[in-house]
Motif scaffolding. Structure first.
Motif, mmCIF file in Angstrom:
data_model
loop_
_atom_site.group_PDB
_atom_site.id
_atom_site.type_symbol
_atom_site.label_atom_id
_atom_site.label_comp_id
_atom_site.label_asym_id
_atom_site.label_seq_id
_atom_site.Cartn_x
_atom_site.Cartn_y
_atom_site.Cartn_z
ATOM 1 N N LEU A 3 8.622 57.728 52.276
ATOM 2 C CA LEU A 3 7.903 56.543 52.750
ATOM 3 C C LEU A 3 8.368 55.296 52.000
ATOM 4 O O LEU A 3 8.518 54.222 52.595
ATOM 5 N N GLY A 4 8.618 55.450 50.698
ATOM 6 C CA GLY A 4 9.092 54.326 49.913
ATOM 7 C C GLY A 4 10.446 53.827 50.397
ATOM 8 O O GLY A 4 10.674 52.611 50.510
ATOM 9 N N ALA A 5 11.367 54.754 50.686
ATOM 10 C CA ALA A 5 12.687 54.371 51.196
ATOM 11 C C ALA A 5 12.573 53.700 52.554
ATOM 12 O O ALA A 5 13.317 52.761 52.867
ATOM 13 N N THR A 6 11.636 54.166 53.363
ATOM 14 C CA THR A 6 11.440 53.592 54.696
ATOM 15 C C THR A 6 10.932 52.157 54.599
ATOM 16 O O THR A 6 11.470 51.242 55.246
ATOM 17 N N VAL A 7 9.906 51.935 53.802
ATOM 18 C CA VAL A 7 9.359 50.587 53.636
ATOM 19 C C VAL A 7 10.418 49.664 53.049
ATOM 20 O O VAL A 7 10.566 48.507 53.476
ATOM 21 N N GLU A 8 11.181 50.179 52.093
ATOM 22 C CA GLU A 8 12.234 49.366 51.479
ATOM 23 C C GLU A 8 13.228 48.879 52.535
ATOM 24 O O GLU A 8 13.653 47.721 52.522
ATOM 25 N N TRP A 9 13.626 49.755 53.451
ATOM 26 C CA TRP A 9 14.598 49.381 54.485
ATOM 27 C C TRP A 9 14.058 48.232 55.335
ATOM 28 O O TRP A 9 14.770 47.242 55.573
ATOM 29 N N TYR A 10 12.812 48.339 55.789
ATOM 30 C CA TYR A 10 12.262 47.298 56.664
ATOM 31 C C TYR A 10 12.070 45.981 55.906
ATOM 32 O O TYR A 10 12.242 44.896 56.473
ATOM 33 N N LYS A 11 11.724 46.065 54.642
ATOM 34 C CA LYS A 11 11.577 44.837 53.856
ATOM 35 C C LYS A 11 12.930 44.148 53.666
ATOM 36 O O LYS A 11 13.033 42.918 53.741
ATOM 37 N N VAL A 45 -2.015 61.720 60.078
ATOM 38 C CA VAL A 45 -1.624 60.368 60.477
ATOM 39 C C VAL A 45 -2.354 59.338 59.614
ATOM 40 O O VAL A 45 -1.773 58.347 59.158
ATOM 41 N N GLU A 46 -3.634 59.570 59.362
ATOM 42 C CA GLU A 46 -4.428 58.636 58.561
ATOM 43 C C GLU A 46 -3.849 58.496 57.155
ATOM 44 O O GLU A 46 -3.756 57.380 56.619
ATOM 45 N N TRP A 47 -3.446 59.593 56.547
ATOM 46 C CA TRP A 47 -2.871 59.543 55.198
ATOM 47 C C TRP A 47 -1.594 58.715 55.198
ATOM 48 O O TRP A 47 -1.368 57.899 54.290
ATOM 49 N N ILE A 48 -0.752 58.932 56.219
ATOM 50 C CA ILE A 48 0.510 58.197 56.319
ATOM 51 C C ILE A 48 0.257 56.694 56.414
ATOM 52 O O ILE A 48 0.889 55.882 55.720
ATOM 53 N N VAL A 49 -0.680 56.314 57.268
ATOM 54 C CA VAL A 49 -0.972 54.886 57.461
ATOM 55 C C VAL A 49 -1.479 54.266 56.159
ATOM 56 O O VAL A 49 -1.051 53.167 55.768
ATOM 57 N N MET A 50 -2.380 54.945 55.496
ATOM 58 C CA MET A 50 -2.931 54.407 54.249
ATOM 59 C C MET A 50 -1.845 54.272 53.179
ATOM 60 O O MET A 50 -1.797 53.288 52.442
ATOM 61 N N LYS A 51 -0.947 55.264 53.095
ATOM 62 C CA LYS A 51 0.130 55.210 52.109
ATOM 63 C C LYS A 51 1.092 54.068 52.417
ATOM 64 O O LYS A 51 1.498 53.320 51.515
ATOM 65 N N LEU A 52 1.459 53.917 53.689
ATOM 66 C CA LEU A 52 2.367 52.840 54.072
ATOM 67 C C LEU A 52 1.744 51.469 53.830
ATOM 68 O O LEU A 52 2.420 50.536 53.388
ATOM 69 N N ALA A 53 0.453 51.357 54.106
ATOM 70 C CA ALA A 53 -0.232 50.082 53.869
ATOM 71 C C ALA A 53 -0.217 49.737 52.383
ATOM 72 O O ALA A 53 -0.016 48.582 51.994
#
Length: 367
Positions: free
Chosen positions: A322-330, A268-276
């Motif tokens: 993760l990149g595709a996910t962040v792109e969608w929300y942006k 979970v920590e890795w995911i949060v850091m990558k998304l941030a």
């Protein structure tokens, strides 16, 4: 398989995974009907992406046998994807009886309606990786490992698998396929991510809400390991299973795992850091030190059977997911046309899959 004009029924089409699948099958030309409750959150992918505009959408409760039977009788589906469920571990602690009623009794209602509807050929029942009896092993679970489930949600999904098995043996027995013509399979996947998930008490939606509001993310169990994958990855597996059931009958009428590459099982920590890092300015987080219900620490799936028999394997790396996910929300925060953009992400994913398949084929072969 050509999906154009195929009559498909999706239960749970207003949910996160159901909305993505509904859009995908619409883009393939399928005649899609959905049966579900209202979208589970005020902001949701079903509304954001205008999913209802390309299908018939029927609101109802899968625990209501009459309503379920009616939608089967009216739509006469050839292919059924049963995705409707109470999908959250923490909610199952608050309402265990409701969770069992929806996930177990609801599944029986759907399968019973299917067995009384002429023309049904393939049924794909979606459960979860959490249906296994989790012993916190360091190796991934295979489809023939023991079912179990610590919490009511996980256990209800193990019970769902038993319902599928009972209906397969009793009403859709492979030995009598020539009589009934129905093949049924169950599919299991891990934690999925992607644009349009707004559920509470789910890691990525919680993170995206916090980032959008420039608030700190509160993280439970930072060292827990999960098999993270983009939502389109298992959906491609579900579609592949449905195609096999239609084309080959009961040869693949069994349970299937779909998961990421082992290297993409991250904390979970890795995911949060990558998304941030992907989000940029305004992204920060901290550990929530409060008391929380039990959750599994390590849980991974062995999907070697799907690779060997369905030629399925992940197309995206975790970083790409993760990149595709962040792109969608942006893009969503920019008030763009989300139906068009979500379909673009589906098209982009399909192109990646074709590219991945082409590079994996022997010289001179064609996909």
């Amino acid at each position: 398989m050509n999906w154009s004009g195929r009559r498909v029924l999706i239960t749970g089409h207003t949910g996160f995974k159901g909305s993505w699948l509904s859009l995908w099958l619409q883009s393939k030309g399928a005649d899609v009907c959905g049966f579900a409750l209202e979208p589970p959150t005020a902001v949701n992918l079903f509304t954001d992406a205008g999913v209802a505009s390309g299908m018939r959408s029927v609101l109802g409760d899968i625990r209501n046998t009459d309503d379920v039977a009616k939608v089967f009788q009216e739509h006469r589906p050839e292919i059924v994807f049963h995705m409707a469920a109470q999908p959250l571990v923490r909610s199952s602690y608050a309402d265990p009886v409701g969770t069992y009623a929806t996930n177990v009794v609801g599944t029986a209602c759907v399968l019973d309606a299917a067995r009384q509807t002429p023309g049904v050929r393939a049924i794909v029942v979606v459960t979860t990786d959490k249906c296994y009896e989790n012993r916190e092993w360091d190796w991934p679970y295979r489809e023939n490992d023991r079912l179990g489930g610590y919490d009511p949600y996980s256990n209800s999904k193990a019970c769902t698998e038993l319902v599928v098995s009972a209906y397969r043996s009793s009403f859709f027995n492979p030995a009598r396929y020539e009589e009934h013509g129905v093949a049924i399979a169950s599919v299991r996947a891990g934690n999925v991510i992607g644009g349009g998930d707004w559920a509470t008490d789910r890691l990525v939606p919680d993170i995206m809400r916090a980032f959008l509001a420039s608030e700190p993310v509160l993280i439970r169990n930072p060292h827990a390991i999960r098999p993270w994958q983009h939502v389109l990855e298992p959906l491609r597996g579900y579609v592949a299973v449905a195609e096999s059931l239609c084309e080959k009958g009961t040869a693949d009428a069994e349970a299937w795992n779909f998961g990421p590459d082992p290297a993409d099982a991250r904390t979970v920590e890795w995911i949060v850091m990558k998304l941030a890092s992907l989000w940029g300015e305004g992204a920060h987080w901290r550990v929530d030190s409060g008391d929380h219900p039990h959750e599994a620490h390590t849980l991974q799936l062995d999907w070697s059977k799907a690779k060997r028999r369905l030629q399925w394997s992940p197309a995206y790396t975790l970083s790409e997911s993760l990149g595709a996910t962040v792109e969608w929300y942006k893009v969503k925060s920019s008030n763009k046309d989300m139906r068009s953009f979500t379909l673009q992400q589906i098209q982009r994913y399909e192109e990646r899959c074709r590219s991945s398949l082409a590079t994996s084929l022997p010289r001179g072969a064609t996909p």
